[in-house]
Design a protein around this motif. Structure first.
Motif, mmCIF file in Angstrom:
data_model
loop_
_atom_site.group_PDB
_atom_site.id
_atom_site.type_symbol
_atom_site.label_atom_id
_atom_site.label_comp_id
_atom_site.label_asym_id
_atom_site.label_seq_id
_atom_site.Cartn_x
_atom_site.Cartn_y
_atom_site.Cartn_z
ATOM 1 N N PRO A 140 17.545 -16.169 52.624
ATOM 2 C CA PRO A 140 18.225 -17.428 52.932
ATOM 3 C C PRO A 140 19.462 -17.627 52.056
ATOM 4 N N LEU A 141 20.357 -18.460 52.525
ATOM 5 C CA LEU A 141 21.572 -18.766 51.766
ATOM 6 C C LEU A 141 21.232 -19.358 50.406
ATOM 7 N N THR A 142 20.121 -20.082 50.335
ATOM 8 C CA THR A 142 19.702 -20.701 49.073
ATOM 9 C C THR A 142 19.255 -19.674 48.048
ATOM 10 N N THR A 197 18.385 -18.957 67.387
ATOM 11 C CA THR A 197 17.797 -19.977 66.509
ATOM 12 C C THR A 197 18.371 -19.882 65.100
ATOM 13 N N MET A 198 18.530 -18.663 64.602
ATOM 14 C CA MET A 198 19.098 -18.480 63.272
ATOM 15 C C MET A 198 20.529 -19.015 63.210
ATOM 16 N N ALA A 242 12.303 -22.290 56.862
ATOM 17 C CA ALA A 242 12.557 -21.877 58.244
ATOM 18 C C ALA A 242 13.329 -20.569 58.301
ATOM 19 N N CYS A 243 14.304 -20.405 57.412
ATOM 20 C CA CYS A 243 15.111 -19.196 57.390
ATOM 21 C C CYS A 243 14.265 -17.988 56.997
ATOM 22 N N SER A 244 13.432 -18.143 56.000
ATOM 23 C CA SER A 244 12.555 -17.048 55.569
ATOM 24 C C SER A 244 11.625 -16.624 56.700
ATOM 25 N N LYS A 245 11.115 -17.603 57.440
ATOM 26 C CA LYS A 245 10.217 -17.309 58.563
ATOM 27 C C LYS A 245 10.955 -16.538 59.660
ATOM 28 N N LEU A 246 12.178 -16.950 59.977
ATOM 29 C CA LEU A 246 12.960 -16.266 61.015
ATOM 30 C C LEU A 246 13.295 -14.831 60.596
ATOM 31 N N ILE A 247 13.614 -14.646 59.320
ATOM 32 C CA ILE A 247 13.916 -13.301 58.831
ATOM 33 C C ILE A 247 12.690 -12.399 58.963
ATOM 34 N N ALA A 288 23.431 -25.775 61.052
ATOM 35 C CA ALA A 288 22.868 -27.074 60.672
ATOM 36 C C ALA A 288 22.820 -27.224 59.155
ATOM 37 N N TYR A 289 22.482 -26.148 58.446
ATOM 38 C CA TYR A 289 22.405 -26.235 56.991
ATOM 39 C C TYR A 289 23.791 -26.430 56.376
#
Length: 219
Positions: free
Chosen positions: A105-107, A39-40, A60-65, A46-47
């Motif tokens: 996250p990348l952000t 998923t990551m 979403a990224c923070s949640k996956l981490i 996608a991003y």
């Protein structure tokens, strides 16, 4: 005319992966780890292709981490090395591996200006100053556990990225990012030793002073 006997169909047995509830939980946890990595990878791709808005990606990224860190605590004995796990199950997910290793996250890792509101510039500066002070004070009050330091440092990196007047190559960000990655690779219950605390305080105070210098040069 005699008919030929019906062709026998092969009988396939059911292969059980587990013999008891403990083994079942083990395989379910490993499946969860597999799903998080896949998923990551899809989220990162996608991003990068601009298919996901910045705010949705960050959330979403923070949640996956967070889920990744939680599942590692459950599969530690069975998956001592995640890279080996990925190779064993042929998971070609380089973007996911980098993001999970970085732990943010990348952000947060890099400034992204698309969603920034210039009218909130003073707010972003105030948040950054507050995050610096909060983290420095926490360390001086002997709060050295990873789960106490990591969230504040992550907030600090995000707030630094929000300050658009800072140069892209702001001198202190790489060091702070290195600390963030280092903390991410430790367990939540781990604590920094005295040498690490002293070095982190030194890097934070230098970054704090550098931040003020940049603000004064742009004022």
């Amino acid at each position: 005319m005699p008919t030929s006997p019906p062709e026998e169909q092969p009988v396939y047995g059911v292969v059980k992966l587990f013999q008891n509830l403990s083994e079942r939980e083990r395989y379910e946890n490993m499946a969860e780890l597999y799903a998080i990595i896949v998923t990551m990878e899809q989220l990162e791709r996608a991003y990068v292709r601009d298919w996901v808005p910045q705010t949705e990606y960050t959330s979403a990224c923070s949640k996956l981490i967070a889920q990744y860190k939680s599942i590692l605590n459950l599969v530690g004995n069975d998956v001592p090395n995640v890279q080996r796990f990925m190779a064993q199950y042929r998971l070609n997910c380089p973007a996911a591996w980098k993001r999970l290793q970085t732990g943010v996250p990348l952000t947060v890792e890099h400034a992204t200006l698309s969603d920034h509101d210039p009218s909130k510039s003073a707010k972003y500066v105030a948040e950054t100053v507050q995050n610096f002070i909060t983290l420095i004070d926490s360390l001086k009050l002997n709060r050295h556990a990873v789960d106490e330091i990591h969230p504040i440092l992550s907030d600090l990196m995000q707030s630094l990225n929000n300050v658009t007047t800072l140069p892209v190559d702001f001198e202190s960000k790489p060091k702070l990012l290195d600390w963030l990655i280092k903390l991410n690779q430790m367990r939540a219950s781990d604590e920094l030793d005295q040498d690490q605390v002293r070095q982190l305080l030194f890097d934070l105070e230098n970054a704090h002073h550098a931040f003020y210098r940049c603000l004064s040069q742009n004022s």
